[in-house]
Scaffold this motif. Structure first.
Motif, PDB file in Angstrom:
ATOM      1  N   SER A 221       0.820  -1.226   0.000  1.00 30.48           N
ATOM      2  CA  SER A 221       0.000   0.000   0.000  1.00 30.48           C
ATOM      3  C   SER A 221       0.847   1.267   0.000  1.00 30.48           C
ATOM      4  CB  SER A 221      -0.959   0.013   1.200  1.00 30.48           C
ATOM      5  OG  SER A 221      -1.839  -1.074   1.161  1.00 30.48           O
TER       6      SER A 221
ATOM      7  N   LEU B 223       1.516   3.083  -2.801  1.00 28.62           N
ATOM      8  CA  LEU B 223       0.978   4.023  -3.782  1.00 28.62           C
ATOM      9  C   LEU B 223      -0.513   4.216  -3.573  1.00 28.62           C
ATOM     10  CD1 LEU B 223       2.853   2.530  -6.884  1.00 28.62           C
ATOM     11  CD2 LEU B 223       3.616   4.360  -5.369  1.00 28.62           C
ATOM     12  N   SER B 224      -1.000   5.432  -3.818  1.00 28.57           N
ATOM     13  CA  SER B 224      -2.409   5.745  -3.556  1.00 28.57           C
ATOM     14  C   SER B 224      -3.316   5.468  -4.753  1.00 28.57           C
ATOM     15  CB  SER B 224      -2.553   7.218  -3.143  1.00 28.57           C
ATOM     16  OG  SER B 224      -2.027   8.068  -4.160  1.00 28.57           O
ATOM     17  N   ARG B 225      -2.807   5.588  -5.970  1.00 28.82           N
ATOM     18  CA  ARG B 225      -3.673   5.447  -7.149  1.00 28.82           C
ATOM     19  C   ARG B 225      -4.007   3.996  -7.510  1.00 28.82           C
ATOM     20  NH1 ARG B 225      -2.168   9.371 -12.006  1.00 28.82           N
ATOM     21  NH2 ARG B 225      -4.225   8.629 -12.634  1.00 28.82           N
TER      22      ARG B 225
ATOM     23  N   SER C 247      -0.598  -2.241  -4.217  1.00 33.22           N
ATOM     24  CA  SER C 247       0.791  -1.949  -4.574  1.00 33.22           C
ATOM     25  C   SER C 247       1.728  -2.570  -3.548  1.00 33.22           C
ATOM     26  CB  SER C 247       1.033  -0.439  -4.651  1.00 33.22           C
ATOM     27  OG  SER C 247       0.779   0.166  -3.399  1.00 33.22           O
TER      28      SER C 247
END
Length: 220
Positions: A20, A22-24, A28
């Motif tokens: 986690s 990356l936010s988009r 991830s």
């Protein structure tokens, strides 16, 4: 005289993983093996182009970006290996007529890059919460000129080897889901390398468990 696979010492470099990041993306993960590091992002299930639509399962696309420059034939072969491994584990039939995209970015390569891609892919798919029938991990073996089998080799060890093999091993039965080989080796050496990789996979799956346990123990 070749050694028996049980007598071969399984040595792996230190692992590191963070999910986690990356936010988009929907999932991830970063994965580190020694000085080799990659980043993975998963998008989907999402709408798929009509030309790529499969009526009874999801379409999985894998894209690998090198550290510098544009993707070459090497990256296309690595993409195929990762895609075959993921397709053997994901329950794609639960998401028909949709698309899943897995993007892998090479950050630094100090050997065993393909197995690092495979491990990062598994952790990213887990982070995305996608349904899977089993987990998987990647193990690279190098056969030195003197016949010694080296697990998780560095770039220098790869350069000195006469054969390089990468296997994807499943967590359920420790079966080989994917293999990628380069160089010259005997059938016995191949069988030995598979047996050593299966033993090494137990350490990697234990790292998976410890990593996820640490993550969720912090969030509770």
């Amino acid at each position: 005289m070749m050694k028996d696979s049980s007598s071969v010492h399984v040595s792996l470099r230190e692992f590191g993983c963070e999910q986690s990041l990356l936010s988009r993306p929907d999932g991830s993960a970063s994965f580190i093996q020694g000085d080799t590091s990659v980043m993975a992002g998963v998008y989907g299930p999402a709408e798929v182009k009509v030309s790529k639509e499969i009526y009874d399962r999801a379409t999985l696309e894998v894209l690998i970006q090198p550290k510098v420059g544009l993707p070459s034939v090497r990256e296309r072969l690595q993409e195929q290996c990762v895609r075959e491994t993921c397709e053997a584990s994901l329950l794609l039939s639960l998401h028909p007529r949709s698309s899943l995209t897995l993007i892998l970015q090479e950050l630094h390569n100090d050997g065993s890059l393909l197995s690092c891609f495979v491990n990062a892919a598994c952790m990213a798919l887990m982070d995305a919460g996608l349904p899977m029938s089993r987990l998987f991990c990647g193990v690279t073996c190098a056969i030195h000129r003197d016949g010694q089998i080296i697990t998780d080799p560095t770039a220098a060890q790869e350069a000195e080897s006469r054969a390089l093999m990468t296997f994807a091993i499943d967590s359920k039965d420790h079966k080989v889901l994917m293999s990628s080989t380069k160089g010259s080796f005997s059938v016995h050496e191949l069988q030995q390398s598979i047996a050593v990789s299966q033993r090494a996979s137990e350490k990697i799956f234990q790292f998976y468990r410890d990593s996820v346990r640490r993550r969720y123990s912090k969030s509770i």
